[in-house]
Design a protein around this motif. Sequence first.
Motif, PDB file in Angstrom:
ATOM      1  N   TYR A  93       0.743  -0.932  -0.051  1.00 53.91           N
ATOM      2  CA  TYR A  93      -0.090   0.078   0.014  1.00 53.91           C
ATOM      3  C   TYR A  93       0.953   1.196  -0.036  1.00 53.91           C
ATOM      4  O   TYR A  93       0.644   2.171  -0.773  1.00 53.91           O
ATOM      5  N   LYS A  94       1.873   1.223   0.735  1.00 51.78           N
ATOM      6  CA  LYS A  94       2.664   2.639   1.038  1.00 51.78           C
ATOM      7  C   LYS A  94       3.387   2.759  -0.443  1.00 51.78           C
ATOM      8  O   LYS A  94       3.616   3.847  -0.689  1.00 51.78           O
ATOM      9  N   TYR A  95       3.784   1.663  -1.002  1.00 51.45           N
ATOM     10  CA  TYR A  95       4.401   1.765  -2.361  1.00 51.45           C
ATOM     11  C   TYR A  95       3.399   2.442  -3.275  1.00 51.45           C
ATOM     12  O   TYR A  95       3.719   3.274  -4.060  1.00 51.45           O
ATOM     13  N   ILE A  96       2.359   1.978  -3.341  1.00 53.55           N
ATOM     14  CA  ILE A  96       1.307   2.486  -4.282  1.00 53.55           C
ATOM     15  C   ILE A  96       1.030   3.943  -3.724  1.00 53.55           C
ATOM     16  O   ILE A  96       0.782   4.828  -4.807  1.00 53.55           O
ATOM     17  N   ASN A  97       0.884   4.259  -2.607  1.00 52.63           N
ATOM     18  CA  ASN A  97       0.616   5.549  -2.186  1.00 52.63           C
ATOM     19  C   ASN A  97       1.787   6.516  -2.558  1.00 52.63           C
ATOM     20  O   ASN A  97       1.587   7.747  -3.088  1.00 52.63           O
ATOM     21  N   SER A  98       3.068   6.079  -2.488  1.00 55.82           N
ATOM     22  CA  SER A  98       4.245   6.834  -2.942  1.00 55.82           C
ATOM     23  C   SER A  98       3.836   7.269  -4.564  1.00 55.82           C
ATOM     24  O   SER A  98       4.346   8.254  -5.097  1.00 55.82           O
ATOM     25  N   ARG A  99       3.444   6.243  -5.317  1.00 53.91           N
ATOM     26  CA  ARG A  99       3.575   6.412  -6.744  1.00 53.91           C
ATOM     27  C   ARG A  99       2.400   7.425  -7.083  1.00 53.91           C
ATOM     28  O   ARG A  99       2.628   8.110  -7.965  1.00 53.91           O
TER      29      ARG A  99
END
Length: 277
Positions: free
Chosen positions: A223-229
């Motif tokens: 999730y954190k990776y998706i949010n960073s993108r």
Amino acid sequence: MLQYIIYTDESVQKGQYHSNFYGGALVCSTDIEIVRKLLEAEKKHLGLREIKWTKVSAAYLDKYMAMIKLFFDLIEEGKIKVRIMFTQNARQPVGLTREQIEESYFLLYYQFLKHGFGLIYSNDTKNPIYLRLYLDQLPDTKAKSDKFKNFIYDLQFQKEFEHANIHIRKEDIAEVDSHDHIILQCTDVVLGAMQFRLNDLHKAIPEGQRRRAAKTIAKEKLYKYINSRIRGIYPGFNIGESTGHKGDISNRWHHPYRHWKFVPGQWEYDETKTKHK
């Protein structure tokens, strides 16, 4: 003949804080083959079978990260548009008829397809554009599903859609198995991640345990990776609010990624259903 291919999925209908999650990805016919080939090649390279949010685990986290990296690369390049819609439980609709309550799943799905991608702002030419809709299998009776598809078919006869020269053929509205559609699978992961975070499932600790499960920790990392993108596209993006138009309503179409917190026409606020009780 230009076509918009739209893949749609739905997730949790009743969450602790947010419900009625719908997600969609749109690809133009000019890009569809290259998008499919790139995603399928990456999936094969990673040795993945079907990609689903529910299958994210510590063992597969790096592979899912790589898959979603490519998906967001394609979003940033303008080859895929993604839309996420949901409701906030604290805003309780009032004044609904029994039929509206019973049909709420399809009524919300209809609103998502009608407005989510800003289709009426997509065509500034005089050339016709056709929609092809791939709906993840609908969880209801055939009669209700057919009724819903007829409503979608009739969208093209509304004034705004006629003005935008957007057309839908009945045979282009299809229920599909996500197993056969890589774009739908990637959409499922993004939608699942949003539902996971908005309903605070990243905090879940199994009964009788003192720590979170490894799978929960892996999902939070994804999730954190998706949010960073997403924040790479829109700094300060708030996943729990509707994405703004930046002064131009046609950005409902132009933006590569958007969220829509659907608010009923009439509602009352129930503070007991918020995260800050």
